[in-house]
Design a protein around this motif. Structure first.
Motif, mmCIF file in Angstrom:
data_model
loop_
_atom_site.group_PDB
_atom_site.id
_atom_site.type_symbol
_atom_site.label_atom_id
_atom_site.label_comp_id
_atom_site.label_asym_id
_atom_site.label_seq_id
_atom_site.Cartn_x
_atom_site.Cartn_y
_atom_site.Cartn_z
ATOM 1 N N UNK A 6 12.346 39.137 3.343
ATOM 2 C CA UNK A 6 11.897 39.595 1.745
ATOM 3 C C UNK A 6 12.630 41.030 1.724
ATOM 4 N N UNK A 7 13.618 40.671 0.656
ATOM 5 C CA UNK A 7 14.655 42.009 0.264
ATOM 6 C C UNK A 7 13.582 43.150 -0.543
ATOM 7 N N UNK A 8 13.852 44.232 0.114
ATOM 8 C CA UNK A 8 13.140 45.417 -0.123
ATOM 9 C C UNK A 8 13.886 46.615 -0.370
ATOM 10 N N UNK A 9 13.379 47.788 -0.727
ATOM 11 C CA UNK A 9 14.026 48.876 -0.676
ATOM 12 C C UNK A 9 13.195 49.923 0.181
ATOM 13 N N UNK A 10 13.905 50.731 1.034
ATOM 14 C CA UNK A 10 13.287 51.728 1.819
ATOM 15 C C UNK A 10 13.400 53.200 1.326
ATOM 16 N N UNK A 11 12.591 54.163 1.349
ATOM 17 C CA UNK A 11 12.776 55.303 1.215
ATOM 18 C C UNK A 11 11.665 56.143 1.658
ATOM 19 N N UNK A 12 11.970 57.489 2.076
ATOM 20 C CA UNK A 12 10.970 58.467 2.955
ATOM 21 C C UNK A 12 10.426 59.344 1.799
ATOM 22 N N UNK A 13 9.178 59.306 1.915
ATOM 23 C CA UNK A 13 8.349 60.138 0.981
ATOM 24 C C UNK A 13 7.441 61.116 1.948
ATOM 25 N N UNK A 14 8.105 62.243 2.164
ATOM 26 C CA UNK A 14 7.202 63.382 3.191
ATOM 27 C C UNK A 14 7.505 62.766 4.653
ATOM 28 N N UNK A 15 6.334 62.554 5.219
ATOM 29 C CA UNK A 15 6.233 61.947 6.405
ATOM 30 C C UNK A 15 5.798 60.569 6.556
ATOM 31 N N UNK A 16 6.101 59.962 5.293
ATOM 32 C CA UNK A 16 5.752 58.502 5.414
ATOM 33 C C UNK A 16 7.080 57.605 5.031
ATOM 34 N N UNK A 17 7.272 56.412 5.583
ATOM 35 C CA UNK A 17 8.100 55.408 5.226
ATOM 36 C C UNK A 17 7.678 54.403 4.147
ATOM 37 N N UNK A 18 8.433 54.459 3.062
ATOM 38 C CA UNK A 18 7.686 53.590 2.092
ATOM 39 C C UNK A 18 8.667 52.380 1.956
ATOM 40 N N UNK A 19 7.981 51.079 1.914
ATOM 41 C CA UNK A 19 8.859 49.942 1.835
ATOM 42 C C UNK A 19 8.367 49.206 0.410
ATOM 43 N N UNK A 20 9.546 49.136 -0.467
ATOM 44 C CA UNK A 20 8.894 48.652 -1.839
ATOM 45 C C UNK A 20 9.338 47.307 -1.821
ATOM 46 N N UNK A 21 8.614 46.240 -1.949
ATOM 47 C CA UNK A 21 9.201 44.802 -2.375
ATOM 48 C C UNK A 21 9.314 44.562 -3.919
ATOM 49 N N UNK A 22 9.869 43.452 -4.369
ATOM 50 C CA UNK A 22 10.217 43.413 -5.489
ATOM 51 C C UNK A 22 8.958 43.531 -6.692
ATOM 52 N N UNK A 23 7.852 43.047 -6.186
ATOM 53 C CA UNK A 23 6.735 42.949 -6.938
ATOM 54 C C UNK A 23 5.500 43.594 -5.797
ATOM 55 N N UNK A 24 4.658 44.503 -6.694
ATOM 56 C CA UNK A 24 3.519 44.902 -5.895
ATOM 57 C C UNK A 24 3.578 46.248 -5.278
ATOM 58 N N UNK A 25 2.613 46.701 -4.610
ATOM 59 C CA UNK A 25 2.725 47.920 -4.150
ATOM 60 C C UNK A 25 3.455 48.187 -2.782
ATOM 61 N N UNK A 26 3.769 49.348 -2.700
ATOM 62 C CA UNK A 26 4.791 49.692 -1.200
ATOM 63 C C UNK A 26 3.946 49.806 -0.019
ATOM 64 N N UNK A 27 4.627 49.319 0.904
ATOM 65 C CA UNK A 27 3.947 49.364 2.313
ATOM 66 C C UNK A 27 4.342 50.775 2.764
ATOM 67 N N UNK A 28 3.294 51.347 3.229
ATOM 68 C CA UNK A 28 3.517 53.116 3.664
ATOM 69 C C UNK A 28 3.144 52.839 5.313
ATOM 70 N N UNK A 29 4.110 53.545 5.987
ATOM 71 C CA UNK A 29 4.033 53.678 7.509
ATOM 72 C C UNK A 29 4.114 55.007 7.920
ATOM 73 N N UNK A 30 3.320 55.603 8.621
ATOM 74 C CA UNK A 30 3.841 56.917 9.022
ATOM 75 C C UNK A 30 5.109 57.138 9.897
#
Length: 344
Positions: free
Chosen positions: A20-44
């Motif tokens: 699944x093609x996504x975009x990843x970004x760092x938000x504080x101490x969390x990794x955010x994985x944003x899919x084309x649709x829907x809410x991002x997946x958040x992982x410490x």
């Protein structure tokens, strides 16, 4: 340079082989994985197994639920990680430096040399301290039977009277040496090995008829030869060699596995040769001490070396250099015996 806040990547959910093609970004101490649709997946961040930086290859970050984040553009991933504040361990930095790598290899070689020179002998002595002397005797008995069964030796042709005189001369020499004397089980044999004498664990010492003939029955020289072999017995050289070879063989097996039997056996062979030279020098010291205790000039042993060398040349046997022989060079041993004065 603007900070790459988002990274184009591929997300594998662990169920489907299709990414699944996504975009990843760092938000504080969390990794955010944003899919084309829907809410991002958040992982410490602390629960993400980040890939080590390498020169080539894709970057794969493993997530705690068994999913993973892939980025085929290694340079883009490394730039994003650096700007996102994802630091590297000193190990990773060292791996990327040829200077650190060269220093690590040099340190490893030094460590191997130290272990080879001092660690193995120390380990063998430590292990042997827990092995009772009866084990030496049992192994020596087995080795003696094997030598006889394989036909390496045959019954002696020395007259019984000469055998008795040599045994008596040796007993007197041991008695004169005092507490340092060693009891051995002396065997006379003809041998395919030619002029020789050798010691087995537990006290078996074989003196060949050919050696007696080589020195023309000289008791002073033969006492020196037997004292040398008794030194091997006293210092348990046979058992120490067995322990060292076993340890070295275990280490080479761990290092090389079954990749090459010859390659794995080579270090053990080299270890046998080097440690044998050390043992021979130690046994020579015992021979000098016993000869001195009996008022016999240790220089008489030069006779044996000179005649052995003449015998080898007569038989067309080459003089082996030290790297290929288990004994120290003849010149070194002759000089040592000649330099040692007789003591009464």
């Amino acid at each position: 340079m603007t900070q790459p806040e988002r990274l184009a990547a591929e997300y594998f959910d662990g169920v489907s082989a299709r990414p699944l093609h996504v975009e990843a970004r760092i938000d504080g101490d969390t990794l955010c994985i944003q899919p084309p649709e829907g809410d991002p997946k958040r992982v410490p961040l602390r629960r993400v197994r980040w890939p080590e930086r390498q020169r080539h290859g894709a970057r794969v970050a493993h997530l705690p639920d068994g999913t993973s984040l892939h980025c085929a553009d290694a340079m883009a991933f490394d730039t994003w990680a650096r700007h996102a504040g994802l630091g590297e361990s000193w190990v990773v930095k060292a791996q990327q430096s040829w200077r650190w790598t060269a220093a690590g290899v040099a340190m490893l070689l030094v460590l191997c040399g130290v272990l080879y020179q001092w660690g193995l002998p120390w380990g063998a002595r430590a292990a042997l301290a827990f092995v009772p002397a009866r084990v030496d005797r049992e192994l020596g008995d087995i080795a003696m039977r094997s030598i006889r069964d394989e036909g390496l030796v045959s019954p002696t042709a020395l007259p019984p009277g000469q055998q008795q005189r040599l045994r008596a001369a040796w007993s007197r020499a041991v008695a004169n040496a005092g507490p340092a004397g060693v009891t051995i089980d002396l065997h006379f044999h003809k041998s395919k090995l030619g002029p020789n004498a050798f010691a087995l664990p537990g006290g078996h010492v074989v003196l060949t008829d050919e050696m007696v003939a080589l020195v023309e029955g000289r008791e002073d020289v033969l006492i020196g030869v037997l004292a040398h072999e008794a030194g091997h017995v006293r210092h348990r050289h046979g058992m120490r060699m067995l322990a060292q070879t076993t340890l070295l063989g275990g280490i080479t097996s761990i290092a090389f596995g079954d990749f090459s039997g010859l390659l794995a056996a080579a270090p053990a062979l080299l270890g046998h040769l080097a440690y044998s030279r050390d043992f021979e020098r130690e046994a020579d010291g015992d021979a000098i001490a016993l000869l001195q205790a009996n008022g016999i000039p240790p220089a008489v042993m030069a006779t044996m070396f000179e005649r052995l060398r003449a015998h080898q040349r007569k038989e067309g046997m080459p003089d082996l250099p030290i790297a290929l022989g288990s004994h120290p060079p003849d010149e070194e041993r002759i000089a040592r015996f000649r330099d040692a004065a007789a003591v009464r």
